[in-house]
Design a protein around this motif. Structure first.
Motif: not given
Length: 210
Positions: A146-151, A50-51, A140-143, A173-175
């Motif tokens: 990258x897809x509709x699911x990750x959006x 995922x990196x 931190x969340x990556x990608x 994405x940083x939280x």
């Protein structure tokens, strides 16, 4: 939910001149735009961790800016992702303490990386993380595009009542969980060029005049 293209991201993004939060401005200027302590672009075996290089680069800029040396990796392929982060840390001589997700965590976490490919898996990791966060914890969340699911995963994270500030850098994405702070969401491009900055500046000016 259709994934955001990089062109669309750039169209919505800002650089330092568009940031009106002192906390985020300082992080962007001294962290995200810092040209030192950058992970070298070498061949890592990212596989299904995922990196990727852009995520890893943002992760280490964040680590060095916040001095976030107590880390945990949660979610899908956490073991493989941890190994990549450790390998990159050795290159930087970063003395990082990795917590195990299978053992009690003493104190709070400085930085967490959540690995997943849909909202359900990301939310599960976030729920596991929340008991160990503080005002200074960064997640931190990556990608995220990258897809509709990750959006959807990213959108759900922004709506979470425990989350106050988020930064969308396209690849990551940083939280932040800064209690007492109003919710704010930023879209920041981490690469700079005079041409791109000028072009996007003209676009924003045109929007104000239109």
């Amino acid at each position: 939910m259709k994934p955001l293209s990089y062109t669309q991201f750039l169209w919505k993004s800002v650089n330092l001149h568009g940031l009106h939060s002192p906390f985020i401005f300082a992080f962007a200027e001294q962290g995200l735009y810092n040209r030192y302590n950058i992970i070298k672009k070498r061949k890592y075996d990212f596989g299904n961790t995922g990196l990727n290089y852009e995520i890893l680069k943002t992760l280490y800029k964040t680590i060095f800016y916040f001095k976030a040396y107590k880390l945990i990796v949660l979610g899908d392929n956490a073991i493989a992702a941890t190994e990549i982060i450790q390998e990159a840390g050795k290159e930087q001589n970063a003395k990082i303490w990795f917590f195990s997700p299978n053992a009690p965590i003493p104190g709070t976490i400085d930085l967490a990386y959540l690995s997943g490919n849909n909202s359900e898996s990301i939310q599960k990791s976030l729920a596991q993380l929340l008991p160990n966060v503080s005002d200074t914890t960064v997640c931190i969340i990556g990608n995220i595009h990258s897809s509709a699911q990750m959006e959807k995963a990213w959108d759900d994270i922004k709506k979470d009542p425990n989350v106050t500030v988020t930064i969308d850098t396209y690849h990551s994405g940083l939280v932040f969980f800064r209690r007492g702070q109003a919710k704010q969401h930023f879209i920041i491009r981490t690469s700079t060029s005079k041409f791109l900055d000028a072009l996007l500046g003209i676009k924003k000016l045109w929007g104000l005049l239109g």
